[in-house]
Design an enzyme around this catalytic site. Sequence first.
Site, PDB file in Angstrom:
ATOM      1  N   GLU A 110     -40.713   5.210  47.162  1.00  0.00           N
ATOM      2  CA  GLU A 110     -40.555   5.696  48.648  1.00  0.00           C
ATOM      3  C   GLU A 110     -41.474   4.175  49.818  1.00  0.00           C
ATOM      4  O   GLU A 110     -42.156   5.536  50.236  1.00  0.00           O
ATOM      5  CB  GLU A 110     -41.349   6.512  48.758  1.00  0.00           C
ATOM      6  CG  GLU A 110     -40.495   7.505  47.959  1.00  0.00           C
ATOM      7  CD  GLU A 110     -40.997   9.077  47.521  1.00  0.00           C
ATOM      8  OE1 GLU A 110     -41.886   9.368  47.330  1.00  0.00           O
ATOM      9  OE2 GLU A 110     -40.236  10.407  47.398  1.00  0.00           O
ATOM     10  N   ILE A 111     -41.117   3.299  49.811  1.00  0.00           N
ATOM     11  CA  ILE A 111     -41.567   2.695  50.604  1.00  0.00           C
ATOM     12  C   ILE A 111     -41.202   2.765  52.693  1.00  0.00           C
ATOM     13  O   ILE A 111     -40.101   2.602  52.946  1.00  0.00           O
ATOM     14  CB  ILE A 111     -41.302   1.476  50.957  1.00  0.00           C
ATOM     15  CG1 ILE A 111     -42.267   1.003  49.304  1.00  0.00           C
ATOM     16  CG2 ILE A 111     -41.904  -0.010  51.731  1.00  0.00           C
ATOM     17  CD1 ILE A 111     -41.078  -0.068  49.116  1.00  0.00           C
TER      18      ILE A 111
END
Length: 335
Positions: free
Chosen positions: A120-121
């Site tokens: 989840e960048i």
Amino acid sequence: MLPSEPDLAAKGSYGSEMLYSPADVATIVRFGLDHGVRVLPEIDSPAHTGSWAVAYPDIVTCANMFWWPAESEWADRLASEPGTGQLNPLNPNTYQVLKNVIGDAVALFPEPFYHAGGDEIIPGCWKADPAIQSFLSENGTLSQLLEKFVNSTFPYIVSLNRTVVYWEDILLDANVKVDPAIVSSSEFYYLDCGHGGFVGNDSQYDPPPTSGGGGNGGSWCGPFKTWQTIYNYDIAYGLTPAETKLVLGGEVALWSEQADPTVLDVRIWPRASAMAETLWSGNRDESGKKRYAEAMDRLHEWRHRMVNKGIKAEPLQPLWCIKNPGMCNTVHPST
């Protein structure tokens, strides 16, 4: 508490009673090995590192900001759920701290793998940092930021004789090359799905549904993943033989946002057992048919064995069914 970076835990934890000392970790690892369980932590980075900002505010972008700014689109969010903060790939101090963390983790956990995260960048978090804004204004790209981060950490982990594990966010980036994969699909293997979301004033509940059935109940990965859903999943479906060889295995996942020791057993068992049988023994018989009926009988009996061992596994059928094998199937056992 990591010996090289004690402030990360001392300043970033929820409280002093919620710290793990190196001795605690050694006890957990040894207990696991004594019971056939290998303990492998995920040290997620660069995202999900907001707590690091308490000790090192200069290396974390968008820390402690509201995760979804008012009047902004979903694409402009700072995180995928509450709790913001991502390590800054442009700050050299980032890598010194991170390498200390990696070195300590490798020393504490004897597994040949190191789970480096990469989950989840979110672009918006990096874009909130002035230095990164300047980098992007000079024709730099977000993909280059990720590439720089991976290239600054991956070789170091490998040099410590560890195989690096990443989430698909890394695998799907065109400029980052990582081949073998472990499958953990949110559509089949996420055990916390279907229990509703944990964010407040969620518009998914307004207006109210016209009936009690259907929908995801506010859970992004709903509905609930039944043991049948898990058992039905073929992790190599649609892959070529060459691609299948790159699949090392699979894992079910249970996140801690809405799970703690009070519900741990019932959320995991016996659904995780369904995945274990599928991966170890396959989910089809010699003729190629799915083995739902006999799997149900095995899992039902296995669940009772776990309960007798003190594991609070979820029931699959009424007790009558285990007393009358085959009679709870949709097809009569004599046909």
